[in-house]
Design a protein around this motif. Structure first.
Motif, PDB file in Angstrom:
ATOM      1  N   ALA A  60       0.834  -1.196   0.000  1.00 44.65           N
ATOM      2  CA  ALA A  60       0.000   0.000   0.000  1.00 44.65           C
ATOM      3  C   ALA A  60       0.866   1.241   0.000  1.00 44.65           C
ATOM      4  CB  ALA A  60      -0.926   0.002   1.219  1.00 44.65           C
ATOM      5  N   TRP A  61       0.396   2.285  -0.654  1.00 40.46           N
ATOM      6  CA  TRP A  61       1.147   3.533  -0.734  1.00 40.46           C
ATOM      7  C   TRP A  61       1.314   4.169   0.647  1.00 40.46           C
ATOM      8  CZ3 TRP A  61       4.461   6.395  -3.132  1.00 40.46           C
ATOM      9  CH2 TRP A  61       4.525   7.770  -2.921  1.00 40.46           C
ATOM     10  N   ALA A  62       0.241   4.290   1.369  1.00 40.34           N
ATOM     11  CA  ALA A  62       0.238   4.770   2.762  1.00 40.34           C
ATOM     12  C   ALA A  62       1.046   6.051   2.923  1.00 40.34           C
ATOM     13  CB  ALA A  62       0.780   3.688   3.694  1.00 40.34           C
ATOM     14  N   GLY A  63       0.739   7.044   2.098  1.00 42.71           N
ATOM     15  CA  GLY A  63       1.411   8.319   2.203  1.00 42.71           C
ATOM     16  C   GLY A  63       2.877   8.280   1.867  1.00 42.71           C
ATOM     17  N   GLY A  64       3.315   7.275   1.135  1.00 42.65           N
ATOM     18  CA  GLY A  64       4.710   7.142   0.761  1.00 42.65           C
ATOM     19  C   GLY A  64       5.503   6.237   1.666  1.00 42.65           C
ATOM     20  N   GLU A  65       4.865   5.688   2.705  1.00 43.04           N
ATOM     21  CA  GLU A  65       5.570   4.802   3.624  1.00 43.04           C
ATOM     22  C   GLU A  65       5.797   3.420   3.028  1.00 43.04           C
ATOM     23  OE1 GLU A  65       5.159   3.142   8.248  1.00 43.04           O
ATOM     24  OE2 GLU A  65       3.686   4.548   7.414  1.00 43.04           O
ATOM     25  N   GLU A  66       4.914   2.993   2.145  1.00 37.95           N
ATOM     26  CA  GLU A  66       4.995   1.700   1.455  1.00 37.95           C
ATOM     27  C   GLU A  66       5.049   0.544   2.449  1.00 37.95           C
ATOM     28  OE1 GLU A  66       7.225   2.992  -2.692  1.00 37.95           O
ATOM     29  OE2 GLU A  66       8.447   2.257  -1.015  1.00 37.95           O
ATOM     30  N   ILE A  67       3.865   0.113   2.852  1.00 39.93           N
ATOM     31  CA  ILE A  67       3.752  -0.959   3.836  1.00 39.93           C
ATOM     32  C   ILE A  67       2.879  -2.062   3.277  1.00 39.93           C
ATOM     33  CG2 ILE A  67       4.063   0.595   5.804  1.00 39.93           C
ATOM     34  CD1 ILE A  67       1.038   0.632   6.159  1.00 39.93           C
ATOM     35  N   PRO A  68       2.962  -3.279   3.860  1.00 47.29           N
ATOM     36  CA  PRO A  68       2.087  -4.352   3.391  1.00 47.29           C
ATOM     37  C   PRO A  68       0.618  -3.973   3.527  1.00 47.29           C
ATOM     38  CG  PRO A  68       3.798  -5.220   4.823  1.00 47.29           C
ATOM     39  CD  PRO A  68       3.883  -3.739   4.922  1.00 47.29           C
ATOM     40  N   CYS A  69      -0.200  -4.419   2.598  1.00 47.19           N
ATOM     41  CA  CYS A  69      -1.626  -4.079   2.628  1.00 47.19           C
ATOM     42  C   CYS A  69      -2.290  -4.563   3.918  1.00 47.19           C
ATOM     43  CB  CYS A  69      -2.331  -4.687   1.419  1.00 47.19           C
ATOM     44  SG  CYS A  69      -1.805  -3.986  -0.168  1.00 47.19           S
ATOM     45  N   SER A  70      -1.782  -5.672   4.471  1.00 47.69           N
ATOM     46  CA  SER A  70      -2.370  -6.199   5.706  1.00 47.69           C
ATOM     47  C   SER A  70      -2.174  -5.264   6.884  1.00 47.69           C
ATOM     48  CB  SER A  70      -1.743  -7.567   6.034  1.00 47.69           C
ATOM     49  OG  SER A  70      -0.342  -7.447   6.176  1.00 47.69           O
ATOM     50  N   GLU A  71      -1.191  -4.376   6.791  1.00 48.13           N
ATOM     51  CA  GLU A  71      -0.929  -3.428   7.876  1.00 48.13           C
ATOM     52  C   GLU A  71      -1.514  -2.056   7.596  1.00 48.13           C
ATOM     53  OE1 GLU A  71       3.227  -3.278   8.595  1.00 48.13           O
ATOM     54  OE2 GLU A  71       3.458  -5.465   8.760  1.00 48.13           O
TER      55      GLU A  71
END
Length: 375
Positions: A60-71
């Motif tokens: 997931a993009w998450a504001g540029g953090e790039e984290i697993p979608c599950s998180e």
């Protein structure tokens, strides 16, 4: 249009086109970062690379953090999955076409002759590309197991498909230019000899690294039956196909000649590697079968599983039609590249032949070595 090209020159028009497209993408990403970069470039091109590098099924993009979608919670922005999409194909294919045109201009500039010798000399680079991709598979497996990457992003992204094609291309380009320099200065009797030597050395070093990791790290292993079965299966498939062509349709081979054997073998390796990796890897020592990462072979396997009864699929597997498709595609290419193509446009014909082999042998070698080293 022809007058325009004649006035400014085809090479200048090509360079201006590439520069204009690159500037448009960069400018769009700067002026409209959310719409152009995040929702297009990242989601369909860079995001899949990030997910692949971490062995995540979704990022997931998450504001540029790039984290697993599950998180990621709601509102985390666009997501991406490893592998290709039809949108990414729509971007990569025109890029490849532009690159091929540039290579044609370069070949003219270098005044390369003896094209068929160059075709065979570049063969080790096609194997090297697949092996280099497995280095990143090892890197991702290391991250998944230990939480640490030996090669960090963004650098590891350059050995992940499809960027690895450009990486291998520029390595091969350096080798070609250097080999021609050696030939023109009478250091060697033909540019194909150092060219093949450089490719073989790169392939040997890469496989040696993979073998070292398998021997010293707990997250990699060695399964010798995998490459044995795949290479024997691909070679038998190639032999049967070639003998059948020679007997029933010999006119198909008159253009490609012995290069046709390489074309069939390259795609047979890809087909057999998929069949073994997707359906029979556990029978050869792996803890689990591989998962298809390309939409085409994934669609073929899923369609076969849906169409055939479950008891038949349990015996035959679902990936075997992919091998038939790959062999049929290789034969089609041999048929298209007849004698007139090589007589009229030898540079263009050899260049396309190299591309056809690379897009089959690269992924096939990668799948075979992934299974071989258990990554």
């Amino acid at each position: 249009m022809d007058d325009f090209i004649d006035r400014f020159g085809a090479e200048r028009v090509w360079a201006a086109t590439v520069a204009t497209l690159a500037a448009a993408v960069v400018l769009g990403a700067v002026l409209f970062p959310q719409r152009v970069y995040v929702e297009f470039i990242w989601q369909y091109f860079w995001g899949p690379v990030v997910a692949d590098a971490h062995s995540w099924t979704c990022v997931a993009w998450a504001g540029g953090e790039e984290i697993p979608c599950s998180e990621a919670g709601s509102g985390a922005g666009p997501t991406a999955e490893p592998g290709y999409t039809f949108v990414s194909y729509a971007g990569y294919i025109p890029t490849l076409v532009l690159l091929l045109v540039g290579i044609i201009f370069l070949i003219r500039r270098l005044e390369i002759e003896r094209y068929r010798a160059g075709f065979f000399a570049l063969f080790p680079f096609m194997l090297f590309g697949g092996a280099l991709r497995v280095v990143e598979d090892v890197n991702a497996t290391a991250f998944e197991t230990t939480g640490e990457m030996a090669i960090q992003l963004p650098w590891s992204g350059f050995i992940i498909s499809p960027l690895i094609y450009f990486t291998v291309f520029f390595i091969a380009l350096f080798a070609v230019v250097f080999s021609i320099w050696l030939d023109r200065n009478d250091y060697v009797s033909g540019y194909e000899y150092p060219l093949a030597g450089i490719g073989t050395a790169a392939l040997t070093i890469t496989i040696a690294y993979l073998a070292y990791v398998a021997a010293t790290e707990p997250y990699a292993d060695f399964h010798p039956l995998i490459p044995l079965v795949i290479l024997v299966g691909a070679t038998l498939t190639t032999a049967i196909t070639w003998v059948a062509l020679e007997r029933f349709a010999p006119e198909l081979n008159r253009g490609t000649e012995s290069m046709g054997i390489v074309v069939i073998w390259a795609h047979a390796v890809d087909g057999v590697a998929n069949v073994i990796g997707l359906d029979w890897a556990t029978n050869l020592g792996l803890p689990a079968n591989l998962v298809p990462k390309h939409p085409i072979n994934r669609a073929i396997a899923n369609t076969t599983a849906d169409v055939l009864p479950a008891n038949i699929v349990a015996v035959t597997g679902s990936a075997w039609p992919f091998l038939l498709v790959k062999v049929a595609a290789a034969v089609f290419v041999i048929w298209i590249f007849d004698e007139t193509v090589f007589e009229d446009s030898p540079r263009y014909a050899i260049l396309l032949m190299i591309t056809v082999v690379a897009v089959g042998l690269g992924p096939g070698t990668r799948d075979m070595l992934r299974a071989t080293f258990g990554v």
